[in-house]
Design a protein around this motif. Structure first.
Motif, short mmCIF file in Angstrom:
data_model
loop_
_atom_site.label_atom_id
_atom_site.label_comp_id
_atom_site.label_asym_id
_atom_site.label_seq_id
_atom_site.Cartn_x
_atom_site.Cartn_y
_atom_site.Cartn_z
N GLY A 78 -6.75 2.00 -0.41
CA GLY A 78 -7.29 2.15 0.94
C GLY A 78 -8.80 2.24 0.93
O GLY A 78 -9.48 1.67 1.81
N VAL B 129 -11.55 -0.25 2.83
CA VAL B 129 -12.61 0.26 3.71
C VAL B 129 -13.98 -0.23 3.23
O VAL B 129 -14.83 -0.62 4.04
CB VAL B 129 -12.56 1.79 3.81
CG1 VAL B 129 -13.78 2.35 4.52
CG2 VAL B 129 -11.28 2.23 4.54
N CYS C 176 -3.36 7.31 10.08
CA CYS C 176 -3.17 8.28 8.99
C CYS C 176 -4.35 9.24 8.90
O CYS C 176 -4.16 10.44 8.67
CB CYS C 176 -2.98 7.55 7.66
SG CYS C 176 -1.38 6.74 7.51
N ARG C 177 -5.57 8.72 9.08
CA ARG C 177 -6.75 9.60 9.05
C ARG C 177 -6.70 10.60 10.20
O ARG C 177 -7.02 11.78 10.01
CB ARG C 177 -8.03 8.77 9.13
CG ARG C 177 -8.54 8.32 7.79
CD ARG C 177 -9.99 7.85 7.84
NE ARG C 177 -10.28 6.92 8.92
CZ ARG C 177 -10.17 5.59 8.83
NH1 ARG C 177 -9.75 5.06 7.71
NH2 ARG C 177 -10.48 4.82 9.84
N LEU D 233 -4.33 -3.72 8.15
CA LEU D 233 -3.94 -2.36 7.77
C LEU D 233 -4.82 -1.28 8.40
O LEU D 233 -4.47 -0.11 8.39
CB LEU D 233 -3.99 -2.21 6.25
CG LEU D 233 -2.90 -2.94 5.49
CD1 LEU D 233 -3.21 -2.93 4.00
CD2 LEU D 233 -1.56 -2.30 5.76
N PHE D 234 -5.98 -1.67 8.94
CA PHE D 234 -6.92 -0.67 9.44
C PHE D 234 -6.37 0.20 10.56
O PHE D 234 -6.67 1.39 10.62
CB PHE D 234 -8.25 -1.31 9.86
CG PHE D 234 -9.09 -1.73 8.68
CD1 PHE D 234 -8.96 -1.15 7.44
CD2 PHE D 234 -10.02 -2.74 8.82
CE1 PHE D 234 -9.74 -1.53 6.36
CE2 PHE D 234 -10.82 -3.13 7.75
CZ PHE D 234 -10.67 -2.52 6.52
N MET E 70 -4.22 2.75 8.90
CA MET E 70 -5.06 3.68 8.13
C MET E 70 -5.78 4.65 9.07
O MET E 70 -5.92 5.83 8.75
CB MET E 70 -6.06 2.90 7.28
CG MET E 70 -5.39 2.13 6.14
SD MET E 70 -6.45 0.92 5.32
CE MET E 70 -7.78 1.91 4.73
N HIS E 71 -6.21 4.15 10.22
CA HIS E 71 -6.87 5.01 11.21
C HIS E 71 -5.89 6.08 11.71
O HIS E 71 -6.25 7.26 11.83
CB HIS E 71 -7.39 4.17 12.38
CG HIS E 71 -8.06 4.98 13.44
ND1 HIS E 71 -9.29 5.60 13.25
CD2 HIS E 71 -7.67 5.30 14.70
CE1 HIS E 71 -9.61 6.25 14.35
NE2 HIS E 71 -8.65 6.09 15.24
N ILE F 144 1.53 5.32 -0.36
CA ILE F 144 0.81 6.51 0.07
C ILE F 144 0.01 7.13 -1.06
O ILE F 144 -1.10 7.57 -0.87
CB ILE F 144 1.80 7.55 0.66
CG1 ILE F 144 2.50 6.98 1.89
CG2 ILE F 144 1.11 8.86 0.98
CD1 ILE F 144 1.60 6.64 3.05
N ILE G 178 0.86 -1.18 0.00
CA ILE G 178 0.00 0.00 0.00
C ILE G 178 0.90 1.23 0.00
O ILE G 178 1.52 1.55 0.99
CB ILE G 178 -0.92 0.04 1.24
CG1 ILE G 178 -1.77 -1.23 1.32
CG2 ILE G 178 -1.80 1.27 1.23
CD1 ILE G 178 -2.74 -1.41 0.18
#
Length: 123
Positions: A21, A25, A92-93, A85-86, A89-90, A15, A13
């Motif tokens: 991503g 989701v 990053c959010r 990966l969640f 990803m969280h 950027i 993954i």
């Protein structure tokens, strides 16, 4: 870091990959068909969605199951690896939410400086 064989070139993954991503989701609540993925992913072309799904399958993030039915049915689902990966990803959010005003301000300042330089160079 830039040495030949560096594992960063194999990271599944990246950027800049906008759709990967989002696909993950979309699959968080269970398997979906291609047409079901296109609904929340407005703006993705069928070609790009196909490429993204293939890349995610290749890297073990999702599975593709084809059912022997008429008409044919294919579903995509998360793997445990994809689901792992969640947390990242969280994070990053959260970073994006906290820093988006600064990023937008930097972009605006950059564009203003570029416009000023063009005006100065033209005059």
């Amino acid at each position: 870091m830039f040495a030949e064989g560096c594992p960063s070139s194999a990271v599944p993954i990246r950027i800049g990959e906008k759709w990967a991503g989002m696909v993950l989701v979309c699959l968080a609540d269970g398997p979906r068909r291609f047409s079901e993925l296109k609904v929340p992913l407005r703006g993705v072309t069928p070609k790009v969605l196909t490429e993204t799904l293939r890349a995610l399958e290749r890297d073990g993030m999702i599975t593709r199951t084809a059912y022997d039915e008429m008409p044919p049915r294919v579903e995509y689902a998360l793997t445990d690896l994809g689901r792992s990966l969640f947390a990242m990803m969280h994070a990053c959010r959260e970073w994006a939410e906290a820093n988006l005003p600064d990023v937008l301000a930097a972009r605006e300042a950059y564009l203003d400086a570029q416009a000023e330089a063009r005006t100065r160079d033209a005059g």
